[in-house]
Design an enzyme around this catalytic site. Sequence first.
Site, PDB file in Angstrom:
ATOM      1  N   SER A 113     -22.822  31.843 -50.686  1.00 13.15           N
ATOM      2  CA  SER A 113     -21.415  31.497 -50.524  1.00 13.15           C
ATOM      3  C   SER A 113     -20.702  31.264 -51.851  1.00 13.15           C
ATOM      4  CB  SER A 113     -21.299  30.282 -49.601  1.00 13.15           C
ATOM      5  OG  SER A 113     -19.967  30.023 -49.294  1.00 13.15           O
ATOM      6  N   HIS A 114     -20.211  30.057 -52.051  1.00 10.35           N
ATOM      7  CA  HIS A 114     -19.392  29.727 -53.218  1.00 10.35           C
ATOM      8  C   HIS A 114     -20.240  29.236 -54.380  1.00 10.35           C
ATOM      9  CE1 HIS A 114     -20.165  26.509 -50.490  1.00 10.35           C
ATOM     10  NE2 HIS A 114     -20.120  25.674 -51.508  1.00 10.35           N
ATOM     11  N   ASP A 277     -13.880  33.073 -51.646  1.00 14.38           N
ATOM     12  CA  ASP A 277     -15.113  32.672 -52.339  1.00 14.38           C
ATOM     13  C   ASP A 277     -16.105  33.827 -52.451  1.00 14.38           C
ATOM     14  OD1 ASP A 277     -15.902  32.832 -49.676  1.00 14.38           O
ATOM     15  OD2 ASP A 277     -17.374  31.232 -49.894  1.00 14.38           O
ATOM     16  N   ASP A 279     -18.648  35.011 -50.764  1.00 10.03           N
ATOM     17  CA  ASP A 279     -18.922  35.893 -49.634  1.00 10.03           C
ATOM     18  C   ASP A 279     -17.715  36.109 -48.730  1.00 10.03           C
ATOM     19  OD1 ASP A 279     -19.059  33.231 -48.832  1.00 10.03           O
ATOM     20  OD2 ASP A 279     -20.370  33.693 -47.153  1.00 10.03           O
ATOM     21  N   ASP A 281     -15.667  34.054 -46.975  1.00  3.38           N
ATOM     22  CA  ASP A 281     -15.327  33.306 -45.758  1.00  3.38           C
ATOM     23  C   ASP A 281     -14.405  32.121 -46.031  1.00  3.38           C
ATOM     24  OD1 ASP A 281     -17.284  31.830 -46.975  1.00  3.38           O
ATOM     25  OD2 ASP A 281     -18.580  31.638 -45.214  1.00  3.38           O
ATOM     26  N   ARG A 282     -14.294  31.708 -47.290  1.00  2.23           N
ATOM     27  CA  ARG A 282     -13.394  30.578 -47.601  1.00  2.23           C
ATOM     28  C   ARG A 282     -12.059  31.071 -48.129  1.00  2.23           C
ATOM     29  NH1 ARG A 282     -16.633  25.489 -50.097  1.00  2.23           N
ATOM     30  NH2 ARG A 282     -18.291  25.487 -48.546  1.00  2.23           N
ATOM     31  N   THR A 344     -20.194  19.147 -39.269  1.00  6.07           N
ATOM     32  CA  THR A 344     -19.949  20.078 -40.365  1.00  6.07           C
ATOM     33  C   THR A 344     -20.804  21.336 -40.221  1.00  6.07           C
ATOM     34  OG1 THR A 344     -19.378  18.277 -41.836  1.00  6.07           O
ATOM     35  CG2 THR A 344     -20.141  20.308 -42.869  1.00  6.07           C
ATOM     36  N   GLU A 363     -12.370  23.896 -41.278  1.00  2.45           N
ATOM     37  CA  GLU A 363     -13.076  22.830 -41.972  1.00  2.45           C
ATOM     38  C   GLU A 363     -12.320  22.483 -43.247  1.00  2.45           C
ATOM     39  OE1 GLU A 363     -17.557  22.570 -41.589  1.00  2.45           O
ATOM     40  OE2 GLU A 363     -17.264  24.662 -42.126  1.00  2.45           O
ATOM     41  N   GLU A 364     -12.456  21.230 -43.660  1.00  2.51           N
ATOM     42  CA  GLU A 364     -11.778  20.784 -44.875  1.00  2.51           C
ATOM     43  C   GLU A 364     -12.284  21.525 -46.112  1.00  2.51           C
ATOM     44  OE1 GLU A 364     -13.739  19.177 -47.290  1.00  2.51           O
ATOM     45  OE2 GLU A 364     -15.419  19.437 -45.928  1.00  2.51           O
ATOM     46  N   SER A 365     -13.447  22.154 -46.002  1.00  2.00           N
ATOM     47  CA  SER A 365     -14.046  22.834 -47.143  1.00  2.00           C
ATOM     48  C   SER A 365     -13.515  24.259 -47.290  1.00  2.00           C
ATOM     49  CB  SER A 365     -15.561  22.847 -46.972  1.00  2.00           C
ATOM     50  OG  SER A 365     -15.901  23.407 -45.701  1.00  2.00           O
ATOM     51  N   LYS A 376     -16.101  31.771 -40.481  1.00  2.00           N
ATOM     52  CA  LYS A 376     -14.789  31.551 -41.070  1.00  2.00           C
ATOM     53  C   LYS A 376     -14.426  32.798 -41.868  1.00  2.00           C
ATOM     54  CE  LYS A 376     -17.002  28.735 -44.609  1.00  2.00           C
ATOM     55  NZ  LYS A 376     -17.908  27.625 -44.365  1.00  2.00           N
TER      56      LYS A 376
HETATM   57  C1  G1P Z   1     -20.460  22.834 -47.054  1.00  2.00           C
HETATM   58  C2  G1P Z   1     -19.164  22.405 -46.415  1.00  2.00           C
HETATM   59  C3  G1P Z   1     -19.150  22.821 -44.961  1.00  2.00           C
HETATM   60  C4  G1P Z   1     -19.396  24.312 -44.848  1.00  2.00           C
HETATM   61  C5  G1P Z   1     -20.662  24.686 -45.579  1.00  2.00           C
HETATM   62  C6  G1P Z   1     -20.896  26.187 -45.598  1.00  2.00           C
HETATM   63  O1  G1P Z   1     -21.547  22.198 -46.417  1.00  2.00           O
HETATM   64  O2  G1P Z   1     -18.979  21.013 -46.531  1.00  2.00           O
HETATM   65  O3  G1P Z   1     -17.915  22.458 -44.404  1.00  2.00           O
HETATM   66  O4  G1P Z   1     -19.512  24.696 -43.512  1.00  2.00           O
HETATM   67  O5  G1P Z   1     -20.604  24.222 -46.926  1.00  2.00           O
HETATM   68  O6  G1P Z   1     -19.865  26.868 -46.244  1.00  2.00           O
HETATM   69  P1  G1P Z   1     -22.252  20.880 -47.014  1.00  2.00           P
HETATM   70  O7  G1P Z   1     -22.675  21.196 -48.429  1.00  2.00           O
HETATM   71  O8  G1P Z   1     -21.214  19.809 -47.014  1.00  2.00           O
HETATM   72  O9  G1P Z   1     -23.397  20.606 -46.091  1.00  2.00           O
HETATM   73 ZN    ZN Z   2     -18.682  31.274 -48.272  1.00  2.00          ZN
END
Ligand code: G1P
Ligand code: ZN
Length: 543
Positions: A113-114, A277, A279, A281-282, A344, A363-365, A376
């Site tokens: 991901s990010h 990000d 991949d 999805d964000r 989450t 999600e807030e993220s 997402k």
């Molecule tokens: C984090 C984010 C969560 C998201 C996840 C995957 O997870 O907080 O909202 O779904 O990345 O992208 P966390 O590191 O908090 O477990």
């Molecule tokens: Zn991602």
Amino acid sequence: MQKITVQTRPIDAQKPGTSGLRKKTHVFMGPHYLENYVQAIFDGIGGVAGKRLVLGGDGRYFNDRAAQVILRMAAAQGAAGVIVGVNALLSTPAASHLIRLRGTDGGLILSASHNPGGPEGDFGLKYNTPNGGPAPENVTDRIFAATQTVSQYTILEAHDLDLTRPGTTALGEMTVEILDPVADYAALMETLFDFDAIRALFASGFTMRFDAMHAVTGPYAHAILEGMLGAAPGTVVNGTPSPDFGGGHPDPNPIWAKDLVDRMMAPDAPDFGAASDGDGDRNMIMGRGVYVGPSDSLALLTAHAHRAPGYARGLKGVARSMPTSGAVDRVAAALGMACYETPTGWKFFGNLLDAGRATLCGEESAGTGSDHVREKDGLWAVLLWLNILADTRASMADLLAGHWRRYGRNYYSRHDYEDVAADRANALYDGLRARLGSLAGQTFGALTVASADEFAYDDPVDGSHSAAQGLRIGFTSGGRVVFRLSGTGTVGATLRVYLEEVETDPARLDRDAQEALADVIAAAEAIAGIKAHTGREAPDVIT
Ligand code: G1P
Ligand code: ZN
């Protein structure tokens, strides 16, 4: 081509987290590491014989090598076919869509991901189920169990497949279909949004900057924004995926996408700014002079979704993760629709989407999405915003201010303490958990605790129970603090502190978030002793 059986032994801690297995790249590249985990996925889903899978990733370092290994293992174990993106690229939402579109038995997504990529960065692998969504806990539990007993795997001895061009080929008995990673996804977006209206918006002189952060959305954004929608060439920046994301951290938030923030805050900023990000999805959403926090973005998208053809008939309901602010709850209440609060992680939205109980989730993220896929989707959020802007012809600043005037503002911030020694983080967390029962009624600075509990979730669709999903403390002011330990980190523990306060006074809607949250921040410190436990004076990342 010969099938060989390799003896192996279980490798410690191959436990999928919030979103698949994430580790340092060099760990993933260690002997048998990837192969063991792939075998565990195959075993965890009852083998791959006769099955069809989707395969692709965000293009980070080792993406190409890992894809070849997975293809050879799938072929050796009797998979009927694998659909793979050119150069083994697929954004996470595009992979989710392909699984659904082509009715496969799920898919494997290569991504962390990010998290940064490269030999010193992170790598990850996750399995998505046939509904296109991340494997739910009962599946990841089976995969984890399989990592603890794996003793051998079979793999084909073969040359690398040429994945640089679309086409269909074979690997042993298995069919490999290599396809343009963008085309099907772009076609799906065209069914959801009014591309004519967005084209007219761009034609009217509307300007935008999309920062792909050297990650997978570059090709998607080039094709859709500049190609199909007529945004000016140069709208998409950092649009060529690179194995280490240009040395950057492909996380679309004000810290890591600071360049975009600076440009959007300048007097000559474009009308609209966005980033995605690693991949895809964000998302991060901005207007000229304004940053739209993810929780607010979810609320505004919910309020305006009907403007897009795909959502014109209204939403069935919305869902947000527990730490996400309650801004969307206010919109849902006003529209008379159901609003679900989940743990989450996107996997918890899957059942609600499948059952038709929720249409939008967030999600807030920096994650928002809908029932069009089961992940997402960063570009989807950008396109929905563009559709709303095309329809309202309002500025981002006016839309945001109008929303707060109507619904009130949920001031919100997340403070992250990264790479904290696990025992220290656990001491804070477990200590606080033990005191939850005694907090109600106590006053910390300006705030009095109204409620305190450990969040647990009973899935309304399949009845599954998920315990220990974060500590939440509500104040009589309507404010709240939530404590969680990250499930995606690869080094030490990350403590996340989510802070929220509600403001309905029209004269106080334009404050700095950290200022507006000062009482909640102070109460969080007084309640949990964050500085003493972590040894940190301040959070590492504030979003
Ligand atoms: C984090 C984010 C969560 C998201 C996840 C995957 O997870 O907080 O909202 O779904 O990345 O992208 P966390 O590191 O908090 O477990
Ligand atoms: Zn991602």
